[in-house]
Write an enzyme that holds these catalytic residues in place. Structure first.
Site, PDB file in Angstrom:
ATOM      1  N   ARG A  46       6.945   0.153  -1.303  1.00  0.00           N
ATOM      2  CA  ARG A  46       5.508   0.138  -1.067  1.00  0.00           C
ATOM      3  C   ARG A  46       4.936   1.524  -1.363  1.00  0.00           C
ATOM      4  O   ARG A  46       5.688   2.468  -1.597  1.00  0.00           O
ATOM      5  CB  ARG A  46       5.196  -0.301   0.373  1.00  0.00           C
ATOM      6  CG  ARG A  46       6.099   0.455   1.373  1.00  0.00           C
ATOM      7  CD  ARG A  46       5.475   0.796   2.639  1.00  0.00           C
ATOM      8  NE  ARG A  46       4.341   1.647   2.473  1.00  0.00           N
ATOM      9  CZ  ARG A  46       4.404   2.974   2.269  1.00  0.00           C
ATOM     10  NH1 ARG A  46       5.574   3.607   2.176  1.00  0.00           N
ATOM     11  NH2 ARG A  46       3.303   3.690   2.135  1.00  0.00           N
ATOM     12  N   GLY A  47       3.585   1.606  -1.333  1.00  0.00           N
ATOM     13  CA  GLY A  47       2.936   2.841  -1.756  1.00  0.00           C
ATOM     14  C   GLY A  47       2.592   2.688  -3.232  1.00  0.00           C
ATOM     15  O   GLY A  47       3.448   2.257  -4.029  1.00  0.00           O
ATOM     16  N   ALA A  48       1.351   3.038  -3.585  1.00  0.00           N
ATOM     17  CA  ALA A  48       0.860   2.724  -4.931  1.00  0.00           C
ATOM     18  C   ALA A  48       1.760   3.257  -6.058  1.00  0.00           C
ATOM     19  O   ALA A  48       2.183   2.480  -6.934  1.00  0.00           O
ATOM     20  CB  ALA A  48      -0.571   3.245  -5.059  1.00  0.00           C
ATOM     21  N   ARG A  89       1.013  -7.388  -6.229  1.00  0.00           N
ATOM     22  CA  ARG A  89       0.024  -6.940  -5.231  1.00  0.00           C
ATOM     23  C   ARG A  89      -1.231  -6.533  -6.006  1.00  0.00           C
ATOM     24  O   ARG A  89      -1.127  -5.879  -7.045  1.00  0.00           O
ATOM     25  CB  ARG A  89       0.548  -5.741  -4.406  1.00  0.00           C
ATOM     26  CG  ARG A  89       1.674  -6.100  -3.438  1.00  0.00           C
ATOM     27  CD  ARG A  89       2.020  -4.931  -2.526  1.00  0.00           C
ATOM     28  NE  ARG A  89       1.100  -4.827  -1.393  1.00  0.00           N
ATOM     29  CZ  ARG A  89       1.118  -3.806  -0.529  1.00  0.00           C
ATOM     30  NH1 ARG A  89       1.969  -2.794  -0.705  1.00  0.00           N
ATOM     31  NH2 ARG A  89       0.280  -3.772   0.486  1.00  0.00           N
ATOM     32  N   GLN A 194       3.377   1.990   9.019  1.00  0.00           N
ATOM     33  CA  GLN A 194       3.941   2.914   8.021  1.00  0.00           C
ATOM     34  C   GLN A 194       3.897   4.365   8.517  1.00  0.00           C
ATOM     35  O   GLN A 194       4.746   5.177   8.156  1.00  0.00           O
ATOM     36  CB  GLN A 194       3.157   2.815   6.691  1.00  0.00           C
ATOM     37  CG  GLN A 194       3.356   1.523   5.924  1.00  0.00           C
ATOM     38  CD  GLN A 194       2.337   0.467   6.289  1.00  0.00           C
ATOM     39  OE1 GLN A 194       1.823   0.426   7.407  1.00  0.00           O
ATOM     40  NE2 GLN A 194       2.035  -0.416   5.362  1.00  0.00           N
ATOM     41  N   ASP A 235      -4.963   3.884  -3.172  1.00  0.00           N
ATOM     42  CA  ASP A 235      -4.401   2.782  -3.962  1.00  0.00           C
ATOM     43  C   ASP A 235      -5.199   2.541  -5.229  1.00  0.00           C
ATOM     44  O   ASP A 235      -4.677   2.045  -6.221  1.00  0.00           O
ATOM     45  CB  ASP A 235      -4.329   1.503  -3.131  1.00  0.00           C
ATOM     46  CG  ASP A 235      -3.167   1.603  -2.165  1.00  0.00           C
ATOM     47  OD1 ASP A 235      -3.327   2.244  -1.106  1.00  0.00           O
ATOM     48  OD2 ASP A 235      -2.080   1.098  -2.502  1.00  0.00           O
ATOM     49  N   ASN A 245      -7.718   2.423   0.129  1.00  0.00           N
ATOM     50  CA  ASN A 245      -6.461   2.931   0.711  1.00  0.00           C
ATOM     51  C   ASN A 245      -6.157   2.088   1.952  1.00  0.00           C
ATOM     52  O   ASN A 245      -6.947   1.207   2.333  1.00  0.00           O
ATOM     53  CB  ASN A 245      -6.587   4.423   1.051  1.00  0.00           C
ATOM     54  CG  ASN A 245      -5.246   5.035   1.424  1.00  0.00           C
ATOM     55  OD1 ASN A 245      -4.264   4.865   0.706  1.00  0.00           O
ATOM     56  ND2 ASN A 245      -5.178   5.720   2.546  1.00  0.00           N
ATOM     57  N   LYS A 246      -5.035   2.371   2.581  1.00  0.00           N
ATOM     58  CA  LYS A 246      -4.598   1.592   3.741  1.00  0.00           C
ATOM     59  C   LYS A 246      -5.731   1.386   4.743  1.00  0.00           C
ATOM     60  O   LYS A 246      -6.484   2.322   5.035  1.00  0.00           O
ATOM     61  CB  LYS A 246      -3.418   2.326   4.388  1.00  0.00           C
ATOM     62  CG  LYS A 246      -2.858   1.705   5.641  1.00  0.00           C
ATOM     63  CD  LYS A 246      -2.464   0.252   5.480  1.00  0.00           C
ATOM     64  CE  LYS A 246      -1.496  -0.002   4.338  1.00  0.00           C
ATOM     65  NZ  LYS A 246      -1.423  -1.454   3.961  1.00  0.00           N
TER      66      LYS A 246
HETATM   67  O1  MRU Z   1       0.586  -1.372   2.057  1.00  0.00           O
HETATM   68  P1  MRU Z   1       1.179  -0.065   1.626  1.00  0.00           P
HETATM   69  O2  MRU Z   1       2.135   0.500   2.608  1.00  0.00           O
HETATM   70  O3  MRU Z   1       1.733  -0.146   0.225  1.00  0.00           O
HETATM   71  O4  MRU Z   1      -0.071   0.937   1.568  1.00  0.00           O
HETATM   72  C1  MRU Z   1       0.151   2.240   1.118  1.00  0.00           C
HETATM   73  C2  MRU Z   1      -1.070   3.089   1.149  1.00  0.00           C
HETATM   74  O5  MRU Z   1      -2.143   2.652   1.460  1.00  0.00           O
HETATM   75  C3  MRU Z   1      -0.902   4.497   0.661  1.00  0.00           C
HETATM   76  O6  MRU Z   1      -1.763   5.363   1.334  1.00  0.00           O
HETATM   77  C4  MRU Z   1      -1.233   4.550  -0.842  1.00  0.00           C
HETATM   78  O7  MRU Z   1      -0.532   3.563  -1.537  1.00  0.00           O
HETATM   79  C5  MRU Z   1      -0.925   5.876  -1.431  1.00  0.00           C
HETATM   80  S1  MRU Z   1       0.821   6.219  -1.444  1.00  0.00           S
HETATM   81  C6  MRU Z   1       1.029   7.710  -2.207  1.00  0.00           C
END
Ligand code: MRU
Length: 356
Positions: A46-48, A89, A194, A235, A245-246
């Site tokens: 996970r994470g963009a 996603r 997270q 994201d 973002n999250k």
């Molecule tokens: O649902 P996730 O855990 O993939 O969400 C991640 C985030 O929102 C992060 O802040 C974003 O992807 C940046 S990661 C460098």
């Protein structure tokens, strides 16, 4: 310990299963692109930026499958697999960006083995470039911080969420290395924690002082003047600077403005999407109700209670003090500054492609 969320090894993509952290360290060996799609959807990776790298390598696995099948009409089959991977996603633009980038290699490949080599080389390049971008933006961001900075962050934006080093956590790492950081406040990040599970774990590996807080403690903490700045990842950043973002990010941005705390977004240019005009055009993923009705297999809410579970939110550009990338720092008005920055990024990429 240097943490990495994924690695390509002996024709397989190895993914560190982040759903089990910090209790268990377990690597998944993916030899089928569908396993990678599942891992992305289940947030094992996970994470963009990290899902972008995983998506790129998944196309190599799809090409390997075509090799085993004899390769008849492989281009159409690869294109179909690529679409499945890119849509695993919807919000993080890095996933589609990376898959589109490696698939441009397919157009150049004259045979399936050649195409497979090109896909692998391009995936490895994306992985290397992402880690380098994070280090560059980490250093640029750390320069903005005063001495003894206390940084609030949300979700996990570290090595786990990227090819390595991290975005907002990259700035935190650089600030720590240069003696500027006093402390980090990490929000829990409900519903999937997270922040509590991953950010605290990552920072504790390097003895970077981190204090965990409930998401709902943010207003009080900011109002007490304890925080120098808020730094988060992204994201997708739209052309006008609106940033997905999250979920919970928007709330922190509004609070930071109210209490006069700078609010920085840290992301590589692969997260900037100039084709998306504003936040209204960003697709926001909605996830299963079970994620909010409880956690870790324990139900906390009544059976069947209706749930709204957007995985992300959109912070309007007006709340963002600056956007920190490997190519430089964009300031408002973002429509102009991001366009300029992306033009420079494209020129650098074209030069690098010419060399390589
Ligand atoms: O649902 P996730 O855990 O993939 O969400 C991640 C985030 O929102 C992060 O802040 C974003 O992807 C940046 S990661 C460098």
């Amino acid at each position: 310990m240097v943490i990495h969320s994924l690695e390509w090894s002996q024709g397989k993509l190895r993914i560190l299963d982040q759903t089990l952290l910090p209790k268990e360290i377990k690597w998944l060996d993916c030899s089928d692109y569908r396993q990678v799609v599942e891992a992305i959807q289940m947030l094992r990776v996970r994470g963009a930026p990290a899902i972008g790298v995983a998506g790129a390598y998944a196309t190599v696995l799809a090409a390997q499958e075509q090799m085993k099948r004899g390769g008849a009409d492989y281009k159409a089959s690869l294109q179909k697999a690529a679409e499945e991977i890119a849509s695993a996603r919807p919000t993080a633009v890095n996933l589609r960006w990376a898959v589109d980038r490696v698939m441009r290699a397919v157009a150049k490949g004259r045979t399936l083995p050649e195409t497979m080599d090109l896909l692998l080389q391009e995936s490895q390049r994306i992985q290397r470039e992402d880690e380098a971008a994070n280090k560059a933006l980490g250093e640029a961001g750390a320069k903005l911080l005063p001495k003894d900075a206390v940084v609030m962050t949300h979700c996990n934006t570290g090595s786990l969420a990227t090819a390595g080093y991290g975005t907002a956590l990259g700035i935190i790492r650089s600030a720590w290395a240069s003696g500027k950081l006093k402390q980090v406040f990490a929000t829990e990040t409900r519903p999937l924690l997270q922040g509590a599970r991953l950010t605290t774990w990552e920072l504790m590996q390097e003895s970077i002082p981190v204090t965990l807080m409930a998401d709902s403690a943010a207003a009080f903490t900011l109002s007490q003047g304890k925080v120098t700045c808020v730094i988060l990842g992204a994201d997708r950043i739209a052309a006008n600077g609106d940033t997905a973002n999250k979920v919970g990010t928007h709330m922190l941005a509004v609070l930071a403005k109210e209490y006069g705390v700078p609010f920085y977004v840290a992301a590589p240019t692969s997260t900037v999407d100039l084709l998306t005009a504003s936040g209204k055009d960003i697709p926001i993923e909605e996830r299963k109700p079970e994620e909010v009705r409880g956690f870790g297999g324990t139900q906390t809410a009544p059976d069947g209670v209706p749930v709204y579970n957007p995985a992300f939110d959109v912070t309007p550009a007006k709340f963002i003090t600056a956007i920190i990338t490997e190519q430089g720092i964009a300031k408002p008005p973002y429509t102009e500054s991001l366009k300029l920055l992306m033009r420079e990024a494209a020129a650098v990429a074209a030069k690098a492609a010419g060399r390589g």
